[in-house]
Design a protein around this motif. Structure first.
Motif, PDB file in Angstrom:
ATOM      1  N   ARG A   3      -2.572  -5.985  -6.389  1.00  0.00           N
ATOM      2  CA  ARG A   3      -2.614  -5.514  -5.019  1.00  0.00           C
ATOM      3  C   ARG A   3      -2.960  -6.651  -4.085  1.00  0.00           C
ATOM      4  O   ARG A   3      -3.541  -7.646  -4.506  1.00  0.00           O
ATOM      5  N   ASP A  88       2.276  -4.595  -9.893  1.00  0.00           N
ATOM      6  CA  ASP A  88       1.355  -5.130  -8.893  1.00  0.00           C
ATOM      7  C   ASP A  88       1.898  -6.419  -8.273  1.00  0.00           C
ATOM      8  O   ASP A  88       1.835  -6.622  -7.056  1.00  0.00           O
ATOM      9  N   ASP A 142       5.766   5.248 -11.033  1.00  0.00           N
ATOM     10  CA  ASP A 142       4.654   4.547 -10.381  1.00  0.00           C
ATOM     11  C   ASP A 142       5.144   3.754  -9.170  1.00  0.00           C
ATOM     12  O   ASP A 142       4.483   3.720  -8.124  1.00  0.00           O
ATOM     13  N   ARG A 146       4.235   4.429  -5.025  1.00  0.00           N
ATOM     14  CA  ARG A 146       3.530   3.428  -4.221  1.00  0.00           C
ATOM     15  C   ARG A 146       4.369   2.904  -3.045  1.00  0.00           C
ATOM     16  O   ARG A 146       3.868   2.161  -2.209  1.00  0.00           O
ATOM     17  N   GLU A 149       3.115   3.766   0.843  1.00  0.00           N
ATOM     18  CA  GLU A 149       2.049   2.900   1.357  1.00  0.00           C
ATOM     19  C   GLU A 149       2.598   1.514   1.675  1.00  0.00           C
ATOM     20  O   GLU A 149       2.228   0.903   2.687  1.00  0.00           O
TER      21      GLU A 149
END
Length: 210
Positions: A3, A88, A142, A146, A149
């Motif tokens: 992140r 990520d 997944d 995400r 956002e």
């Protein structure tokens, strides 16, 4: 993919959930986990998933086999953790591109950046050819979860709208299938197919985001 503000060394607690037996707390333990995942990626490139073994990964990483099992129950859990780390990294790279100058402010520009960053990782990231964002045979849910956002104000629909959520899931799965076709003939991918993937995703999401 880590992140924003973190490094790619090891999955964070959220990414590790369901993949790690133990989440590293100390820096030394996190560095060991990073070496294991790096070794897993290189082994995947050389021998493939079916021949991947925890013992070979431990040897390549220079750690005792017990260190591998301290984090992972088996090779599938190890591959899943690598996929979560890839996710990520992908999201971090994409967020950096979207925040940089010269990138359009709408969702269509974001689609192009997403495809470009996926393509770049497909060409260069160790192990990514076999393990992208999850263990082999699993979905890309997944990533789809995400995206709201990541895209933020670029979305022209309510991020909580079930129809948008479904559309993002379908778009991710369709793009993944088409990009597999693009890379079927070589590591660099067919640029013509990659360009068509952008057209496909923009056209489909336009039914929800227009």
């Amino acid at each position: 993919m880590p992140r924003p503000g973190t490094g790619p060394a090891a999955p964070g607690p959220e990414s590790a959930r369901g993949a790690l037996r133990r989440v590293p707390v100390q820096r030394r333990s996190a560095e060991r986990l990073s070496r294991i995942l790096d070794a897993c990626a290189r082994e995947l490139d050389e021998v493939g998933y079916e021949r991947l073994s925890t013992r070979a990964v431990a040897a390549r990483a220079g750690v005792p086999i017990g260190s591998v099992y301290r984090f992972f129950s088996d090779k599938r859990a190890m591959a899943d953790a690598l996929g979560r780390r890839n996710l990520d990294e992908f999201l971090d790279r994409t967020a950096a591109r979207l925040a940089g100058p010269g990138t359009g402010a709408d969702w269509r520009a974001a689609v192009d950046v997403l495809v470009d960053e996926y393509t770049a990782m497909k060409r260069t990231a160790p192990g990514f050819a076999l393990v992208e964002f999850s263990a082999p045979g699993e979905t890309n849910q997944d990533l789809a979860d995400r995206l709201p956002e990541l895209l933020g104000d670029r979305l022209t629909a309510d991020p909580a709208d079930p129809r948008l959520r479904l559309a993002l899931t379908v778009a991710v799965e369709a793009a993944d299938a088409a990009l597999q076709l693009a890379f079927r003939t070589g590591q660099m991918g067919d640029s013509r197919v990659i360009a068509e993937v952008k057209v496909l995703v923009r056209a489909y999401l336009g039914t929800v985001l227009e």
